[in-house]
Motif scaffolding. Structure first.
Motif, PDB file in Angstrom:
ATOM      1  N   LEU A 204      -9.154   1.774  10.677  1.00 47.52           N
ATOM      2  CA  LEU A 204     -10.170   2.742  10.300  1.00 47.52           C
ATOM      3  C   LEU A 204     -11.147   2.140   9.295  1.00 47.52           C
ATOM      4  O   LEU A 204     -12.246   2.460   9.237  1.00 47.52           O
ATOM      5  CB  LEU A 204      -9.626   3.769   9.805  1.00 47.52           C
ATOM      6  N   GLY A 205     -10.608   0.875   8.867  1.00 49.25           N
ATOM      7  CA  GLY A 205     -11.445   0.257   7.897  1.00 49.25           C
ATOM      8  C   GLY A 205     -11.497   0.923   6.604  1.00 49.25           C
ATOM      9  O   GLY A 205     -12.675   1.023   6.029  1.00 49.25           O
ATOM     10  N   LYS A 206     -10.538   1.887   6.404  1.00 52.67           N
ATOM     11  CA  LYS A 206     -10.620   2.350   5.040  1.00 52.67           C
ATOM     12  C   LYS A 206      -9.257   2.499   4.051  1.00 52.67           C
ATOM     13  O   LYS A 206      -8.274   2.162   4.889  1.00 52.67           O
ATOM     14  CB  LYS A 206     -10.987   3.798   5.063  1.00 52.67           C
ATOM     15  N   GLU A 207      -9.291   2.589   2.953  1.00 53.61           N
ATOM     16  CA  GLU A 207      -8.157   2.686   2.306  1.00 53.61           C
ATOM     17  C   GLU A 207      -7.411   3.910   2.509  1.00 53.61           C
ATOM     18  O   GLU A 207      -7.910   5.082   2.220  1.00 53.61           O
ATOM     19  CB  GLU A 207      -8.190   2.596   0.650  1.00 53.61           C
ATOM     20  N   ILE A 208      -6.020   4.208   2.711  1.00 50.50           N
ATOM     21  CA  ILE A 208      -5.175   5.036   2.898  1.00 50.50           C
ATOM     22  C   ILE A 208      -4.059   4.895   2.062  1.00 50.50           C
ATOM     23  O   ILE A 208      -3.194   4.050   2.425  1.00 50.50           O
ATOM     24  CB  ILE A 208      -4.765   5.348   4.335  1.00 50.50           C
ATOM     25  N   ARG A 209      -3.930   5.656   1.164  1.00 48.34           N
ATOM     26  CA  ARG A 209      -2.790   5.712   0.148  1.00 48.34           C
ATOM     27  C   ARG A 209      -1.620   6.335   0.826  1.00 48.34           C
ATOM     28  O   ARG A 209      -1.755   7.227   1.767  1.00 48.34           O
ATOM     29  CB  ARG A 209      -3.100   6.287  -1.246  1.00 48.34           C
ATOM     30  N   PHE A 210      -0.370   5.879   0.172  1.00 48.57           N
ATOM     31  CA  PHE A 210       1.031   6.628   0.697  1.00 48.57           C
ATOM     32  C   PHE A 210       1.437   7.043  -0.346  1.00 48.57           C
ATOM     33  O   PHE A 210       1.792   6.276  -1.475  1.00 48.57           O
ATOM     34  CB  PHE A 210       1.809   5.682   1.614  1.00 48.57           C
ATOM     35  N   ARG A 211       1.725   8.449  -0.434  1.00 49.99           N
ATOM     36  CA  ARG A 211       2.256   9.167  -1.644  1.00 49.99           C
ATOM     37  C   ARG A 211       3.679   9.540  -1.135  1.00 49.99           C
ATOM     38  O   ARG A 211       3.883  10.070  -0.279  1.00 49.99           O
ATOM     39  CB  ARG A 211       1.616  10.253  -2.090  1.00 49.99           C
ATOM     40  N   GLU A 212       4.724   9.209  -2.003  1.00 46.50           N
ATOM     41  CA  GLU A 212       6.207   9.490  -1.394  1.00 46.50           C
ATOM     42  C   GLU A 212       6.348  10.817  -1.747  1.00 46.50           C
ATOM     43  O   GLU A 212       6.531  11.136  -3.118  1.00 46.50           O
ATOM     44  CB  GLU A 212       7.153   8.373  -2.231  1.00 46.50           C
TER      45      GLU A 212
END
Length: 276
Positions: A204-212
């Motif tokens: 997607l060309g975007k930052e996607i954070r991952f939250r545990e």
């Protein structure tokens, strides 16, 4: 050789119809809602459902092989009617959870379907895919917001594209040498939940954070969504198991189809509109 596809509006069954039509095979599609299915004109459509066995005799007439969607509640009756109609081959969609004894496991239903088909004496083949790539369509709101929150982020599985399952089913239905085989199907790569989120971000060309999330937080969230508690327990146990023992691709899709399986990145690109 007419092939009956049951559950022809289902996520896999609908794609099986397309695969068989493309192969030039006579196809009969069983569906409760032909309009919604938008089935190809080359497919013969019969209105009915595995859930309503009274609709099956017409659908089974003149059929040599069946793609069987999993429905444990009526599978014994289906087998009786299919045998009476002279069906020879049954390719049943099952799951890699067969043999899992957890009370919330989907494996119990799949095992019941396999047992009924085996006992009926058909030339059978069982397809046991693992986790579906499509499961992460549920992440779409989180992806659009820029953060995926899940427990067991490093749990590593081998998700499979529904199109590859359908292609494998069509290949088994239309070629010889598969009688008595149980095929465990996987995607071509092992990838963690965190890795899937990262892949979506790249596509997607975007930052996607991952939250545990903690397992307790995940449990509360899923129960809040209405997922049965025993199913939640089974799902969490499965993620924990693939954290301890990462899954490894089986290679069966590649062997059956003679081509690479669909990667998660390719699947994400094909479904980017859902996440964008």
């Amino acid at each position: 050789m007419t092939i009956l596809v049951t559950g022809a509006t289902g996520s896999v069954g609908r794609l099986v119809v397309d695969e068989l039509v493309a192969a030039g095979v006579p196809v009969r599609a069983l569906t409760v809602d032909p309009g919604r299915a938008q089935l190809p004109g080359e497919a013969e459509v019969v209105v009915g459902s595995l859930a309503r066995p009274s609709t099956l005799p017409v659908a089974l007439e003149g059929v040599s092989a069946v793609y069987l969607a999993p429905m444990a509640r009526t599978v014994r009756r289906f087998c009786e009617l299919a045998a009476d109609a002279g069906v020879e081959r049954v390719v049943a969609l099952s799951g890699s959870s067969v043999g899992d004894e957890h009370e919330g496991s989907s494996g119990h239903e799949y095992a019941a379907v396999e047992a009924a088909v085996r006992d009926a004496g058909f030339a059978w083949t069982f397809l046991r895919p693992g986790v579906f790539m499509n499961n992460t369509l549920d992440w779409a709101p989180m992806v659009r917001a820029g953060e995926v929150a899940m427990a067991y982020g490093d749990a590593t599985q081998t998700p499979i594209d529904l199109g590859d399952i359908a292609a494998a089913a069509a290949r088994v239905l239309t070629t010889e040498g598969h009688t008595g085989a149980t095929y465990v199907l996987s995607g071509p790569e092992a990838i963690s939940l965190r890795g899937q989120a990262e892949t979506l971000g790249t596509v997607l060309g975007k930052e996607i954070r991952f939250r545990e999330l903690t397992p307790a937080e995940q449990r509360a969230q899923w129960i809040g969504y209405g997922v049965p508690e025993d199913t939640v327990g089974w799902l969490l146990e499965g993620f924990a198991e693939t954290l301890r023992h990462p899954q490894v691709p089986t290679g069966v899709v590649e062997d059956l189809l003679g081509r690479p399986g669909t990667t998660y990145a390719e699947w994400a690109e094909a479904n980017r509109a859902v996440f964008a």
